[in-house]
Design an enzyme around this catalytic site. Structure first.
Site, PDB file in Angstrom:
ATOM      1  N   LYS A 134       0.833  -1.216   0.000  1.00  0.00           N
ATOM      2  CA  LYS A 134       0.000   0.000   0.000  1.00  0.00           C
ATOM      3  C   LYS A 134       0.865   1.262   0.000  1.00  0.00           C
ATOM      4  O   LYS A 134       0.585   2.208  -0.725  1.00  0.00           O
ATOM      5  CB  LYS A 134      -0.924   0.047   1.232  1.00  0.00           C
ATOM      6  CG  LYS A 134      -1.935  -1.077   1.305  1.00  0.00           C
ATOM      7  CD  LYS A 134      -2.960  -0.829   2.387  1.00  0.00           C
ATOM      8  CE  LYS A 134      -2.382  -0.707   3.783  1.00  0.00           C
ATOM      9  NZ  LYS A 134      -1.840  -1.963   4.320  1.00  0.00           N
TER      10      LYS A 134
ATOM     11  N   ARG B 168      -9.580   1.787   8.632  1.00  0.00           N
ATOM     12  CA  ARG B 168      -9.119   0.474   9.075  1.00  0.00           C
ATOM     13  C   ARG B 168     -10.305  -0.396   9.470  1.00  0.00           C
ATOM     14  O   ARG B 168     -10.161  -1.580   9.713  1.00  0.00           O
ATOM     15  CB  ARG B 168      -8.262   0.601  10.328  1.00  0.00           C
ATOM     16  CG  ARG B 168      -6.799   0.924  10.131  1.00  0.00           C
ATOM     17  CD  ARG B 168      -6.044  -0.196   9.466  1.00  0.00           C
ATOM     18  NE  ARG B 168      -4.729  -0.458  10.018  1.00  0.00           N
ATOM     19  CZ  ARG B 168      -3.641   0.228   9.749  1.00  0.00           C
ATOM     20  NH1 ARG B 168      -3.679   1.277   8.954  1.00  0.00           N
ATOM     21  NH2 ARG B 168      -2.487  -0.119  10.267  1.00  0.00           N
TER      22      ARG B 168
ATOM     23  N   ARG C  13      10.766  -6.343   5.601  1.00  0.00           N
ATOM     24  CA  ARG C  13      10.575  -4.910   5.340  1.00  0.00           C
ATOM     25  C   ARG C  13      11.512  -4.052   6.188  1.00  0.00           C
ATOM     26  O   ARG C  13      11.638  -4.241   7.389  1.00  0.00           O
ATOM     27  CB  ARG C  13       9.121  -4.528   5.641  1.00  0.00           C
ATOM     28  CG  ARG C  13       8.854  -3.042   5.516  1.00  0.00           C
ATOM     29  CD  ARG C  13       7.396  -2.739   5.430  1.00  0.00           C
ATOM     30  NE  ARG C  13       6.699  -2.866   6.701  1.00  0.00           N
ATOM     31  CZ  ARG C  13       5.400  -2.576   6.866  1.00  0.00           C
ATOM     32  NH1 ARG C  13       4.686  -2.191   5.823  1.00  0.00           N
ATOM     33  NH2 ARG C  13       4.836  -2.709   8.035  1.00  0.00           N
TER      34      ARG C  13
ATOM     35  N   ARG D  52      10.746  -1.596  11.181  1.00  0.00           N
ATOM     36  CA  ARG D  52       9.835  -0.736  11.930  1.00  0.00           C
ATOM     37  C   ARG D  52       9.636  -1.292  13.332  1.00  0.00           C
ATOM     38  O   ARG D  52       9.634  -2.502  13.530  1.00  0.00           O
ATOM     39  CB  ARG D  52       8.476  -0.713  11.217  1.00  0.00           C
ATOM     40  CG  ARG D  52       8.217   0.554  10.461  1.00  0.00           C
ATOM     41  CD  ARG D  52       6.988   0.516   9.635  1.00  0.00           C
ATOM     42  NE  ARG D  52       5.781   0.064  10.321  1.00  0.00           N
ATOM     43  CZ  ARG D  52       4.563   0.157   9.792  1.00  0.00           C
ATOM     44  NH1 ARG D  52       4.412   0.680   8.600  1.00  0.00           N
ATOM     45  NH2 ARG D  52       3.511  -0.279  10.447  1.00  0.00           N
TER      46      ARG D  52
ATOM     47  N   ARG E  15      -1.492  -7.589  14.039  1.00  0.00           N
ATOM     48  CA  ARG E  15      -2.039  -6.695  13.007  1.00  0.00           C
ATOM     49  C   ARG E  15      -2.781  -7.495  11.933  1.00  0.00           C
ATOM     50  O   ARG E  15      -3.808  -7.062  11.420  1.00  0.00           O
ATOM     51  CB  ARG E  15      -0.921  -5.846  12.398  1.00  0.00           C
ATOM     52  CG  ARG E  15      -0.767  -4.552  13.167  1.00  0.00           C
ATOM     53  CD  ARG E  15       0.644  -4.022  13.190  1.00  0.00           C
ATOM     54  NE  ARG E  15       1.187  -3.775  11.881  1.00  0.00           N
ATOM     55  CZ  ARG E  15       2.470  -4.022  11.564  1.00  0.00           C
ATOM     56  NH1 ARG E  15       3.286  -4.549  12.431  1.00  0.00           N
ATOM     57  NH2 ARG E  15       2.902  -3.735  10.377  1.00  0.00           N
TER      58      ARG E  15
END
Ligand code: AMP
Length: 244
Positions: A35, A111, A148, A180, A191
């Site tokens: 995204k 969300r 990531r 992150r 998540r």
């Protein structure tokens, strides 16, 4: 290549963008679906504002604003920040003078259905033209999130060649890209659970409004980007915007 209206960022080989309406887009999909990457490219291409609620919240945390201080405990645990906090912060961002003239792409918002409903009620003039769903299998999502890395300077989203490597050099700005804070295995799992329970119902929500566009998110960045441009065309055409 011709450009008329509020924006054009034509790529080589990409047809012209003729724009007479400020596009209002939402990008949906599990974390790691691309995204951020696709949202950045698309908003540059259409010359619209890329508004990531995750980035706004991380900025608020870094600046230790009251919103940031409140959000931190939810974000570190991989939980959703309360709706009123997110909607207030987003409302302030949308109130910036150029945003409604240029148009925007919302990334990380809504969300859940309650956020979409409240957004509609609070911003009746900001009806969403297209909700772009990046769809991909969960195993791939886990692998992408584990690898990531995000550049601390320019925020480029990168992939470590091996998920065991913590920090990599950013090829864009020579900065250092790290994992992150909320890309720990527990927070990732939490998540993704939340995504299934809270965010997936938005697919039906936008489908009922006739604005859902589903894209296979497994391909190369280029292929996914081209598929998005091609697929949102009818949605934007109907509101006076031609893409490609
Ligand atoms: P993201 O960068 O989109 O993955 O968001 C990072 C974190 O910010 C999420 O795990 C949530 O804690 C929080 N967050 C971002 N957007 C929202 C939202 N629309 N509603 C609630 N929490 C959010």
């Amino acid at each position: 290549m011709a450009a008329i209206g509020s924006g054009l960022h034509a790529r080589k080989g990409t047809p012209a963008v003729i724009q007479t309406h400020a596009p209002k887009l939402v990008i949906l999909g599990p974390q790691g679906a691309g995204k951020g990457t696709q949202g950045t490219r698309l908003s540059r291409h259409l010359d619209i504002d890329h508004i990531s609620t995750g980035d706004l919240l991380r900025d608020a945390m870094a600046n230790e604003t009251p919103t940031g201080i409140e959000a931190r405990r939810y974000m570190d645990a991989g939980e959703l920040v309360p709706d009123d906090v997110v909607l207030r912060m987003l409302g302030e961002r949308l109130g910036e003078p150029t945003t409604s003239r240029r148009g925007f792409l919302l990334d990380g918002f809504p969300r859940k259905v309650t956020q979409a409903e409240q957004f509609e009620a609070m911003h009746p003039d900001q009806a969403i033209d297209a909700a772009i769903l990046l769809s991909l299998p969960l195993e791939l999502v886990y692998r992408r999130l584990d690898a990531r890395r995000v550049c601390g300077s320019c925020r480029s989203i990168l992939a470590a060649p091996d998920a065991r490597i913590d920090a990599i050099a950013c090829p864009v700005c020579n900065g250092v890209a790290i994992r992150r804070a909320d890309d720990t295995p527990d927070a990732i799992a939490q998540r993704l659970r939340l995504y299934k329970a809270e965010t997936e119902p938005l697919v039906e929500y936008y489908s009922q409004r006739g604005v859902l566009v589903t894209i296979d998110g497994c391909g190369s960045q280029e292929a996914v980007f081209d598929a998005i441009l091609h697929s949102i065309r009818p949605n934007l055409w109907g509101t006076g915007l031609a893409v490609g």
